[in-house]
Write an enzyme that holds these catalytic residues in place. Structure first.
Site, PDB file in Angstrom:
ATOM      1  N   LYS A  26       0.812  -1.232   0.000  1.00  0.00           N
ATOM      2  CA  LYS A  26       0.000   0.000   0.000  1.00  0.00           C
ATOM      3  C   LYS A  26       0.833   1.264   0.000  1.00  0.00           C
ATOM      4  CE  LYS A  26      -2.368  -0.017   3.836  1.00  0.00           C
ATOM      5  NZ  LYS A  26      -1.896  -1.127   4.562  1.00  0.00           N
ATOM      6  N   ARG A 106      -9.549   2.380   8.843  1.00  0.00           N
ATOM      7  CA  ARG A 106      -9.218   1.003   9.219  1.00  0.00           C
ATOM      8  C   ARG A 106     -10.381   0.309   9.910  1.00  0.00           C
ATOM      9  NH1 ARG A 106      -3.343   1.756   9.221  1.00  0.00           N
ATOM     10  NH2 ARG A 106      -2.247  -0.147   9.792  1.00  0.00           N
ATOM     11  N   ARG A 143      11.008  -6.168   4.996  1.00  0.00           N
ATOM     12  CA  ARG A 143      10.762  -4.736   4.764  1.00  0.00           C
ATOM     13  C   ARG A 143      11.778  -3.865   5.516  1.00  0.00           C
ATOM     14  NH1 ARG A 143       4.875  -2.209   5.522  1.00  0.00           N
ATOM     15  NH2 ARG A 143       5.050  -2.657   7.734  1.00  0.00           N
ATOM     16  N   ARG A 176      10.945  -1.547  10.841  1.00  0.00           N
ATOM     17  CA  ARG A 176       9.976  -0.890  11.706  1.00  0.00           C
ATOM     18  C   ARG A 176       9.856  -1.637  13.025  1.00  0.00           C
ATOM     19  NH1 ARG A 176       4.564   0.524   8.444  1.00  0.00           N
ATOM     20  NH2 ARG A 176       3.704  -0.289  10.370  1.00  0.00           N
ATOM     21  N   ARG A 187      -1.670  -7.258  13.994  1.00  0.00           N
ATOM     22  CA  ARG A 187      -2.122  -6.307  12.965  1.00  0.00           C
ATOM     23  C   ARG A 187      -2.919  -7.030  11.876  1.00  0.00           C
ATOM     24  NH1 ARG A 187       3.521  -4.649  11.913  1.00  0.00           N
ATOM     25  NH2 ARG A 187       2.867  -3.467  10.097  1.00  0.00           N
TER      26      ARG A 187
HETATM   27  P1  AMP Z   1       0.727   1.514   9.314  1.00  0.00           P
HETATM   28  O1  AMP Z   1       1.995   2.225   9.046  1.00  0.00           O
HETATM   29  O2  AMP Z   1      -0.401   1.984   8.432  1.00  0.00           O
HETATM   30  O3  AMP Z   1       0.864   0.018   9.305  1.00  0.00           O
HETATM   31  O4  AMP Z   1       0.293   1.923  10.802  1.00  0.00           O
HETATM   32  C1  AMP Z   1       1.130   1.632  11.907  1.00  0.00           C
HETATM   33  C2  AMP Z   1       0.327   1.671  13.193  1.00  0.00           C
HETATM   34  O5  AMP Z   1      -0.236   2.992  13.378  1.00  0.00           O
HETATM   35  C3  AMP Z   1      -0.874   0.735  13.254  1.00  0.00           C
HETATM   36  O6  AMP Z   1      -0.516  -0.590  13.611  1.00  0.00           O
HETATM   37  C4  AMP Z   1      -1.728   1.415  14.308  1.00  0.00           C
HETATM   38  O7  AMP Z   1      -1.208   1.207  15.612  1.00  0.00           O
HETATM   39  C5  AMP Z   1      -1.524   2.898  13.968  1.00  0.00           C
HETATM   40  N1  AMP Z   1      -2.504   3.356  12.974  1.00  0.00           N
HETATM   41  C6  AMP Z   1      -2.249   3.793  11.701  1.00  0.00           C
HETATM   42  N2  AMP Z   1      -3.374   4.129  11.064  1.00  0.00           N
HETATM   43  C7  AMP Z   1      -4.381   3.912  11.950  1.00  0.00           C
HETATM   44  C8  AMP Z   1      -5.792   4.051  11.887  1.00  0.00           C
HETATM   45  N3  AMP Z   1      -6.417   4.479  10.774  1.00  0.00           N
HETATM   46  N4  AMP Z   1      -6.505   3.745  13.010  1.00  0.00           N
HETATM   47  C9  AMP Z   1      -5.912   3.333  14.135  1.00  0.00           C
HETATM   48  N5  AMP Z   1      -4.596   3.149  14.246  1.00  0.00           N
HETATM   49  C10 AMP Z   1      -3.825   3.425  13.173  1.00  0.00           C
END
Ligand code: AMP
Length: 239
Positions: A26, A106, A143, A176, A187
């Site tokens: 993504k 989400r 990654r 990360r 996740r």
């Molecule tokens: P990502 O980089 O999109 O995988 O996001 C990393 C982390 O940020 C996620 O595992 C959540 O803890 C938090 N996070 C990111 N976007 C959201 C969202 N829309 N709602 C809630 N938590 C989020």
């Protein structure tokens, strides 16, 4: 289409949501589409990581959720998204411009909140990247992300030219903190229970395009661009 040239017809007003399991690509695709169509890429995950690094109030609140792979509470997340959208100027911004959302919404509550935020013009398209669990597990462990500019690499199929260094800005690449086995598992569970229904919701609204995420970044960008062009055609490029 190489993914590097600008898009002739782009008027900077594309409004796109990218959905897909963690590791489906993504972020990479959102960056490419952002460059092609000249629209800002908004990643709530990047916003939270920046807040954690800055030690801001939002960062302090979000940190434990990020570390465990849990969703940050909706009030906080929706606030962060609103702030990002309100901060956009020029062709971007909620008043008439475009954006690519990566990692938001989400869950259904966030999707409904987004409907209100983009009230009026709505969204042009929601792209869901389809990737099998075994594939995303492989990708997530390989990654690496640039600490400086956020560019995303994969040690297996998209390695940097110089090991450990970002091709774009020369920054240091690292894994990360939430790409640990336990957090990844959590996740992915949350994706199935909370985020998958969001895709169905957009499908009912006729906004969803499902794209196979297997293949090289170029191979995945191509069908996304086809879906975007079809969506913009339907909208008639209205400003
Ligand atoms: P990502 O980089 O999109 O995988 O996001 C990393 C982390 O940020 C996620 O595992 C959540 O803890 C938090 N996070 C990111 N976007 C959201 C969202 N829309 N709602 C809630 N938590 C989020």
């Amino acid at each position: 289409m190489t993914g590097e040239e600008g898009h002739k017809d782009s008027d900077g007003s594309l409004r796109l949501v990218m959905l897909g399991r963690q590791g489906s690509g993504k972020g990479t695709q959102a960056q490419r589409i952002s460059a092609l169509y000249q629209v800002p890429h908004i990643s709530t995950g990047d916003a939270f990581r920046a807040a954690v690094q800055a030690g801001s109030a939002v960062g302090l609140e979000a940190r434990s959720y990020l570390d465990r792979g849990e969703l940050v509470p909706d009030e906080v997340t929706i606030g962060v998204l609103r702030e990002r959208l309100d901060g956009l100027t020029g062709p971007g911004g909620t008043k008439g411009g475009g954006f690519i959302l990566d990692g938001f919404p989400r869950n259904l509550a966030q999707a409904r909140a987004l409907d209100v935020i983009v009230d009026g013009r709505g969204l042009d398209l929601v792209v869901k990247l389809e990737a099998a669990i075994e594939e995303v597990l492989k990708r997530l462990s390989a990654r690496r992300v640039c600490n400086n500019c956020g560019a995303v690499y994969n040690l297996v199929d998209h390695p940097p030219e110089v090991p450990g260094k970002c091709d774009v800005c020369g920054g240091v690449l690292s894994q990360r903190e939430d790409d640990t086995e336990a957090a990844i598992r959590r996740r992915l569970e949350i994706y199935e229970s909370e985020t998958a229904p969001v895709a169905s919701w957009y499908q009912e609204k006729g906004l969803l395009a499902v794209v196979d995420a297997a293949g090289s970044p170029d191979e995945v960008t191509r069908p996304i661009v086809v879906a975007i062009e079809a969506a913009l055609g339907r909208r008639g490029h209205r400003p």
